[in-house]
Write a protein that holds these residues in place. Structure first.
Motif, short mmCIF file in Angstrom:
data_model
loop_
_atom_site.label_atom_id
_atom_site.label_comp_id
_atom_site.label_asym_id
_atom_site.label_seq_id
_atom_site.Cartn_x
_atom_site.Cartn_y
_atom_site.Cartn_z
N LYS A 47 0.81 -1.22 0.00
CA LYS A 47 0.00 0.00 0.00
C LYS A 47 0.85 1.27 0.00
CE LYS A 47 -0.71 -0.21 4.99
NZ LYS A 47 -1.71 -0.40 6.04
N HIS A 48 2.13 1.17 0.32
CA HIS A 48 3.02 2.34 0.30
C HIS A 48 3.97 2.34 -0.89
CE1 HIS A 48 2.29 1.76 4.79
NE2 HIS A 48 1.60 2.82 4.44
N PHE A 49 3.70 1.49 -1.88
CA PHE A 49 4.64 1.37 -3.00
C PHE A 49 4.92 2.72 -3.67
CE2 PHE A 49 5.36 1.05 -7.55
CZ PHE A 49 6.56 0.37 -7.56
N THR A 50 3.88 3.44 -4.05
CA THR A 50 4.10 4.70 -4.77
C THR A 50 4.77 5.75 -3.87
OG1 THR A 50 1.82 5.40 -4.36
CG2 THR A 50 2.28 4.38 -6.48
N ASP A 76 -3.59 4.52 -10.47
CA ASP A 76 -3.12 4.97 -9.16
C ASP A 76 -1.70 4.47 -8.88
OD1 ASP A 76 -5.49 6.25 -8.70
OD2 ASP A 76 -6.32 4.70 -7.41
N LEU A 77 -1.25 3.49 -9.65
CA LEU A 77 0.10 2.96 -9.46
C LEU A 77 1.10 3.73 -10.32
CD1 LEU A 77 1.97 0.74 -8.29
CD2 LEU A 77 1.48 -0.54 -10.36
N LEU A 78 0.87 3.81 -11.61
CA LEU A 78 1.84 4.42 -12.51
C LEU A 78 1.79 5.94 -12.55
CD1 LEU A 78 2.04 2.07 -15.59
CD2 LEU A 78 3.61 2.30 -13.69
N GLY A 79 0.63 6.53 -12.31
CA GLY A 79 0.53 7.99 -12.34
C GLY A 79 1.53 8.66 -11.41
N PRO A 80 1.52 8.33 -10.13
CA PRO A 80 2.48 8.95 -9.21
C PRO A 80 3.93 8.64 -9.56
CG PRO A 80 0.67 7.97 -7.99
CD PRO A 80 0.52 7.53 -9.42
N VAL A 81 4.19 7.44 -10.06
CA VAL A 81 5.56 7.07 -10.44
C VAL A 81 6.04 7.95 -11.59
CG1 VAL A 81 6.96 5.23 -11.46
CG2 VAL A 81 5.40 4.71 -9.57
N HIS A 82 5.20 8.14 -12.59
CA HIS A 82 5.57 8.98 -13.73
C HIS A 82 5.70 10.43 -13.32
CE1 HIS A 82 5.29 6.40 -17.45
NE2 HIS A 82 5.13 5.57 -16.45
N ARG A 83 4.81 10.91 -12.45
CA ARG A 83 4.92 12.30 -12.00
C ARG A 83 6.20 12.52 -11.21
NH1 ARG A 83 -0.53 11.56 -11.78
NH2 ARG A 83 -0.60 11.00 -9.59
#
Length: 90
Positions: A47-50, A76-83
Motif C-alpha cells: 500500500k506504500h509502493f508509490t 493509481d500505481l503508474l501515475g504517481p511514479v511517472h509524476r
C-alpha cells in the motif's frame, strides 16, 4: 493477493509501517545508496509502493522494480511514479 501461481499461497502481506519505510530510505540515502532494487513477491501490492518509490526518487536513488506486471494497468500505481520522474500525460 493470493495468486494461484505463487509459492507463498495465501500468506498475508504485512510489510513495514510507513514511518519505518521512510526511516529506512533516509538511512539508505545517508549511507550513500544510489541504486534501489524493489522486488517481491509482487512489490506493487504494497500500500506504500508509490510513496516509497516517490521518496526514493526524491532522495536521488536510481530505482529498478521487479514486477510480474499484474497491476501496471492501474492509474493509481503508474501515475504517481511517472509524476515523480517528471513525466506528463498521466
Amino acid at each position: 493477493m493470493g495468486c494461484s501461481h505463487c509459492y507463498l499461497g495465501l500468506k498475508e502481506f504485512a510489510g513495514l509501517p510507513w514511518p519505518d519505510k521512510e526511516r529506512l530510505l533516509l538511512m539508505m540515502r545517508d549511507a550513500g545508496v544510489i541504486w534501489l532494487q524493489i522486488t517481491g513477491g509482487e512489490p506493487t501490492i504494497d500500500k506504500h509502493f508509490t510513496d516509497a518509490y516517490r521518496l526514493a526518487f526524491e532522495l536521488g536513488m536510481m530505482i529498478t522494480v521487479s514486477t510480474n506486471g499484474s497491476r501496471l494497468w492501474h492509474p493509481d500505481l503508474l501515475g504517481p511514479v511517472h509524476r515523480a520522474a517528471g513525466r506528463t500525460g498521466w
